[in-house]
Design a protein around this motif. Structure first.
Motif, PDB file in Angstrom:
ATOM      1  N   LYS A   1      -9.808  10.000  -1.655  1.00 27.13           N
ATOM      2  CA  LYS A   1      -9.233   8.659  -1.808  1.00 27.13           C
ATOM      3  C   LYS A   1      -7.779   8.643  -1.342  1.00 27.13           C
ATOM      4  N   GLU A   2      -7.037   9.677  -1.696  1.00 28.65           N
ATOM      5  CA  GLU A   2      -5.648   9.774  -1.239  1.00 28.65           C
ATOM      6  C   GLU A   2      -5.589   9.815   0.285  1.00 28.65           C
ATOM      7  N   THR A   3      -6.428  10.654   0.867  1.00 27.04           N
ATOM      8  CA  THR A   3      -6.404  10.837   2.325  1.00 27.04           C
ATOM      9  C   THR A   3      -6.726   9.547   3.051  1.00 27.04           C
ATOM     10  N   TRP A   4      -7.775   8.844   2.592  1.00 22.76           N
ATOM     11  CA  TRP A   4      -8.172   7.620   3.291  1.00 22.76           C
ATOM     12  C   TRP A   4      -7.219   6.464   3.006  1.00 22.76           C
ATOM     13  N   ALA A   5      -6.563   6.479   1.871  1.00 25.59           N
ATOM     14  CA  ALA A   5      -5.523   5.480   1.640  1.00 25.59           C
ATOM     15  C   ALA A   5      -4.377   5.687   2.624  1.00 25.59           C
ATOM     16  N   LEU A   6      -4.033   6.951   2.865  1.00 27.10           N
ATOM     17  CA  LEU A   6      -2.987   7.253   3.845  1.00 27.10           C
ATOM     18  C   LEU A   6      -3.416   6.828   5.250  1.00 27.10           C
ATOM     19  N   ILE A   7      -4.683   7.082   5.599  1.00 27.73           N
ATOM     20  CA  ILE A   7      -5.181   6.677   6.914  1.00 27.73           C
ATOM     21  C   ILE A   7      -5.118   5.154   7.064  1.00 27.73           C
ATOM     22  N   THR A   8      -5.502   4.444   6.015  1.00 32.64           N
ATOM     23  CA  THR A   8      -5.430   2.978   6.050  1.00 32.64           C
ATOM     24  C   THR A   8      -3.991   2.522   6.272  1.00 32.64           C
ATOM     25  N   TRP A   9      -3.073   3.151   5.569  1.00 38.84           N
ATOM     26  CA  TRP A   9      -1.654   2.802   5.712  1.00 38.84           C
ATOM     27  C   TRP A   9      -1.177   3.053   7.143  1.00 38.84           C
ATOM     28  N   ILE A  10      -1.630   4.150   7.750  1.00 39.06           N
ATOM     29  CA  ILE A  10      -1.230   4.480   9.120  1.00 39.06           C
ATOM     30  C   ILE A  10      -1.802   3.469  10.110  1.00 39.06           C
ATOM     31  N   VAL A  11      -3.041   3.002   9.852  1.00 35.43           N
ATOM     32  CA  VAL A  11      -3.634   1.992  10.725  1.00 35.43           C
ATOM     33  C   VAL A  11      -2.769   0.740  10.750  1.00 35.43           C
TER      34      VAL A  11
ATOM     35  N   LEU B   1       0.828  -1.201   0.000  1.00 35.81           N
ATOM     36  CA  LEU B   1       0.000   0.000   0.000  1.00 35.81           C
ATOM     37  C   LEU B   1       0.865   1.255   0.000  1.00 35.81           C
ATOM     38  N   GLY B   2       1.943   1.218   0.776  1.00 34.26           N
ATOM     39  CA  GLY B   2       2.861   2.364   0.766  1.00 34.26           C
ATOM     40  C   GLY B   2       3.477   2.592  -0.598  1.00 34.26           C
ATOM     41  N   VAL B   3       3.921   1.511  -1.252  1.00 34.11           N
ATOM     42  CA  VAL B   3       4.485   1.630  -2.602  1.00 34.11           C
ATOM     43  C   VAL B   3       3.421   2.137  -3.569  1.00 34.11           C
ATOM     44  N   GLY B   4       2.190   1.627  -3.436  1.00 35.68           N
ATOM     45  CA  GLY B   4       1.112   2.073  -4.305  1.00 35.68           C
ATOM     46  C   GLY B   4       0.824   3.553  -4.152  1.00 35.68           C
ATOM     47  N   ILE B   5       0.830   4.035  -2.914  1.00 39.03           N
ATOM     48  CA  ILE B   5       0.601   5.468  -2.674  1.00 39.03           C
ATOM     49  C   ILE B   5       1.708   6.301  -3.304  1.00 39.03           C
ATOM     50  N   ILE B   6       2.943   5.861  -3.155  1.00 40.67           N
ATOM     51  CA  ILE B   6       4.079   6.607  -3.716  1.00 40.67           C
ATOM     52  C   ILE B   6       4.010   6.628  -5.250  1.00 40.67           C
ATOM     53  N   LEU B   7       3.667   5.475  -5.871  1.00 43.74           N
ATOM     54  CA  LEU B   7       3.556   5.434  -7.327  1.00 43.74           C
ATOM     55  C   LEU B   7       2.433   6.351  -7.809  1.00 43.74           C
ATOM     56  N   GLY B   8       1.311   6.362  -7.081  1.00 41.96           N
ATOM     57  CA  GLY B   8       0.222   7.252  -7.455  1.00 41.96           C
ATOM     58  C   GLY B   8       0.613   8.709  -7.336  1.00 41.96           C
ATOM     59  N   ALA B   9       1.344   9.040  -6.290  1.00 37.04           N
ATOM     60  CA  ALA B   9       1.787  10.422  -6.115  1.00 37.04           C
ATOM     61  C   ALA B   9       2.787  10.827  -7.197  1.00 37.04           C
ATOM     62  N   TYR B  10       3.667   9.886  -7.562  1.00 38.50           N
ATOM     63  CA  TYR B  10       4.644  10.173  -8.625  1.00 38.50           C
ATOM     64  C   TYR B  10       3.936  10.455  -9.941  1.00 38.50           C
ATOM     65  N   TRP B  11       2.922   9.633 -10.247  1.00 37.47           N
ATOM     66  CA  TRP B  11       2.171   9.862 -11.482  1.00 37.47           C
ATOM     67  C   TRP B  11       1.417  11.184 -11.406  1.00 37.47           C
ATOM     68  N   ALA B  12       0.817  11.493 -10.253  1.00 39.02           N
ATOM     69  CA  ALA B  12       0.052  12.736 -10.108  1.00 39.02           C
ATOM     70  C   ALA B  12       0.936  13.955 -10.316  1.00 39.02           C
ATOM     71  N   ASP B  13       2.184  13.873  -9.873  1.00 40.67           N
ATOM     72  CA  ASP B  13       3.091  15.005 -10.058  1.00 40.67           C
ATOM     73  C   ASP B  13       3.345  15.263 -11.541  1.00 40.67           C
ATOM     74  N   HIS B  14       3.480  14.176 -12.325  1.00 42.83           N
ATOM     75  CA  HIS B  14       3.731  14.342 -13.756  1.00 42.83           C
ATOM     76  C   HIS B  14       2.468  14.713 -14.515  1.00 42.83           C
ATOM     77  N   ALA B  15       1.317  14.205 -14.075  1.00 44.11           N
ATOM     78  CA  ALA B  15       0.074  14.430 -14.811  1.00 44.11           C
ATOM     79  C   ALA B  15      -0.638  15.702 -14.375  1.00 44.11           C
ATOM     80  N   TRP B  16      -0.656  15.976 -13.077  1.00 44.16           N
ATOM     81  CA  TRP B  16      -1.437  17.085 -12.548  1.00 44.16           C
ATOM     82  C   TRP B  16      -0.571  18.193 -11.948  1.00 44.16           C
ATOM     83  N   GLY B  17       0.734  17.964 -11.889  1.00 43.96           N
ATOM     84  CA  GLY B  17       1.624  19.003 -11.380  1.00 43.96           C
ATOM     85  C   GLY B  17       1.659  19.107  -9.869  1.00 43.96           C
ATOM     86  N   ARG B  18       1.201  18.094  -9.154  1.00 43.05           N
ATOM     87  CA  ARG B  18       1.313  18.080  -7.702  1.00 43.05           C
ATOM     88  C   ARG B  18       1.395  16.642  -7.222  1.00 43.05           C
ATOM     89  N   TRP B  19       2.150  16.486  -6.120  1.00 43.43           N
ATOM     90  CA  TRP B  19       2.304  15.147  -5.554  1.00 43.43           C
ATOM     91  C   TRP B  19       1.064  14.736  -4.770  1.00 43.43           C
TER      92      TRP B  19
END
Length: 639
Positions: free
Chosen positions: A582-592, A558-576
């Motif tokens: 969905k991003e926020t709750w994925a992070l919450i799940t990872w923290i749990v 899940l951590g790798v998946g979040i990082i890959l999604g953020a990497y793609w978002a930086d290239h596609a949308w200009g922000r990590w």
């Protein structure tokens, strides 16, 4: 598998550093299809100004004759025909199922014969018309015309019970009860002045407005059924499919600008297809089953020959028909349910027969699930993860496959029971709760998933992690069940009837009848009691080890998946990171799961704490995966 604190701190630092590389920006609310309510834009149902005689009048027919006609008709040759609909090429079998469900709520039509609607469901006389027959019947017998046999039949689904009650309030009480049971209204009722006035009336209730819009869309779909007969594949160099009516020669009375022209590669096949379709329609309206069967065979033979270069191959079309008729392989839940029972027996008795059946059934269930995924992949031409239903099935498969591998490697059969439990529950949910998914239809590629290989990997990695979380949840449930319900007293009762020597080489107590011995001395029984408690501890230790391994892997993926999604978002949308729900709750799940792994340090009963956090984490993941899509607007609508 040991988990080191320093390594985990590196993972935490990397992910939190990723989130803070740029300040959080306010995310404007964006309504994504399937995530939020959209007010219907279509207008109310309009009654025809005049009901002129249909262009192709049908022979009058009663219920008995109609049912006999249905039983004599053979539409099997048409099932695998290709048709263009909703942006993709599909089989007529698929189109008929989807379209009939679009206006009727089911893939088939039902005719409740019993007049007394108060009869129990098992005593009502219900006749069913299959989807292919229903599709052509609605297409040919214009249900909006007052002389049509279907004009008074329950065709249009009205899901909202309050709205249904409003629309039938003018009827006598007995008729109201009957239409309420049917759940569907007839075109005659929808076109009546009372119902039209109700549907046209304005309301401040958003749910009622939405329900009225759905009725309108269902009615429109039913009315326009004949317009979906786009059977003619395009000539080479084109991608435009043509309606079967375009095969007719242009009307000389029409100007060239209005005439329907079709460029075909095989004129003889086009003429044969036109003649066959005309004969099919005329025979249908005359309730001539023999004529329908002959015309259907001729049409099925002629259509693929018009432009054979662009017509889909037979194998792919046959696979799609098979996929539909096997219920998308959802009946594999029976294999998983049986596997779960066998695995539990194998874990408690150690019997080779139970082990063999459990492993075989679990393997067959996994292969059935894989066959469903691969079949859908052949139909769609892609790996099927592009909507809620597809991603859900992928999650279940990942969980079962990993659980099956863990079972074979560790030879602990309760792991197999957990994997089988995931498969059984997932497939039962998909099969018996269809309303949980916006659609199960095979759709075109989601454009956003085709923009980058990184995004494709991101989605699959996240889904795999969700599958592992589901597997860990079932292992945790087994742990909790054994911890709380396998008390010392219960263990003593069991051990009193078991030979001390009945312990299997794998460390499991044999509960089978072969281990029973009433003549065994009391000392032996007390020895068995003493041996049972350590065995329970050993079993809980094995389960704790398994749940920890699965949770750790889910945490990292899940951590790798979040990082890959953020990497793609930086290239596609200009922000990590933009704090999308969905991003926020994925992070919450990872923290749990970060907490679940590290809460083991410094506590007395590590396994129990981990099991409870595994249960909590599963429901947090479920909200991230499902709840966010249903209740929160965001940029993610498919995972």
């Amino acid at each position: 598998m040991r988990y080191s604190i320093p390594t985990s701190f590196i993972a935490v630092t990397a992910l939190l550093g990723l989130l803070t590389t740029q300040p959080a920006q306010a995310q404007a609310r964006q309504d994504i299809a399937g995530n939020s309510y959209e007010a219907p834009t279509a207008g109310p149902i309009e009654a025809p100004a005049t009901q002129a005689a249909p262009k192709h009048p049908a022979k009058p027919i009663d219920r008995t004759e109609h049912q006999a006609f249905h039983q004599a008709v053979d539409l099997e040759p048409l099932a695998a025909l290709a048709v263009f609909d909703d942006g993709r090429v599909k089989t007529l079998d698929t189109l008929a199922r989807e379209h009939v469900a679009r206006f009727n709520g089911r893939t088939h039509l039902r005719d409740i014969v019993a007049v007394d609607a108060k009869l129990p469901p098992g005593q009502r006389q219900i006749y069913k018309y299959d989807h292919l027959f229903a599709f052509f019947d609605v297409a040919f017998r214009d249900p909006t015309h007052h002389d049509s046999y279907l004009h008074s039949k329950p065709l249009v689904y009205v899901e909202s019970l309050p709205l249904r009650r409003q629309l039938i309030a003018h009827l006598p009480p007995d008729e109201q009860e009957l239409w309420k049971v049917r759940g569907r209204l007839s075109p005659a009722m929808l076109l009546s002045p009372q119902v039209l006035a109700n549907l046209r009336s304005e309301t401040g209730d958003l749910r009622e407005a939405n329900a009225k819009g759905e009725v309108w869309l269902a009615y429109t779909a039913m009315r326009d059924t004949a317009q979906r007969l786009n059977f003619v594949s395009p000539p080479p160099g084109s991608d435009i499919w043509a309606h079967v009516s375009s095969l007719a020669p242009p009307d000389p009375s029409m100007s060239n600008g209005d005439a329907t022209l079709l460029s075909t590669g095989n004129v003889e096949a086009a003429d044969a297809a036109h003649a066959a379709f005309t004969a099919l329609r005329d025979a249908w309206l005359a309730s001539d089953a023999a004529g329908v069967n002959a015309a259907a065979a001729e049409l099925a033979a002629a259509l693929p020959l018009i432009n054979p270069e662009t017509y889909p191959e037979q194998t792919r079309r046959s696979v799609e028909v098979m996929y539909n008729r096997t219920g998308r392989y959802a009946m594999g839940w029976l294999l998983f349910a049986a596997a779960a029972v066998c695995m539990i027996l194998a874990a408690s008795t150690g019997r080779r027969l139970a082990i063999g059946f459990g492993v075989a059934l679990l393997g067959l269930g996994m292969l059935t699930q894989l066959a469903g995924l691969l079949t859908r992949s052949v139909i769609s031409g892609r790996w099927p993860i592009h909507n809620q239903y597809e991603s859900f099935m992928a999650i279940a498969f990942f969980a079962v496959a990993f659980g099956f591998a863990l079972t074979l490697i560790k030879r602990q059969w309760l792991f197999g029971a957990a994997a089988a439990g995931v498969g059984a529950v997932a497939l039962m949910f998909a099969h018996f709760v269809p309303t949980a998914f916006p659609t199960k239809a095979v759709a075109n590629d989601m454009p956003i998933l085709a923009t980058s290989n990184i995004l494709f990997v991101h989605v699959n990695v996240v889904l795999f992690s969700y599958g592992l979380i589901a597997l860990a949840f079932f292992i945790s449930l087994i742990y909790l069940a054994i911890h709380y319900f396998s008390s010392r007293e219960v263990a003593k009762v069991v051990a009193d009837s078991v030979k001390p020597s009945a312990a299997t080489p794998t460390g499991k107590v044999n509960f089978g009848p072969g281990a029973m011995n009433a003549d065994e001395p009391a000392a032996a029984s007390s020895g068995a009691v003493a041996a049972t408690v350590p065995k329970k501890k050993a079993l809980l230790h094995d389960l704790d080890t398994a749940q920890l391994i699965v949770m750790q892997l889910a945490f990292w993926l899940l951590g790798v998946g979040i990082i890959l999604g953020a990497y793609w978002a930086d290239h596609a949308w200009g922000r990590w990171w933009a704090w999308d729900p969905k991003e926020t709750w994925a992070l919450i799940t990872w923290i749990v799961y970060l907490i679940a792994i590290h809460a083991r340090f410094g506590v007395k009963n590590r396994g129990l704490i981990t099991a409870w956090l595994g249960v909590i984490g599963f429901f947090v993941m479920l909200w991230c995966y499902w709840g966010v899509n249903l209740f929160l607007a965001g940029l993610h609508s498919y995972a």
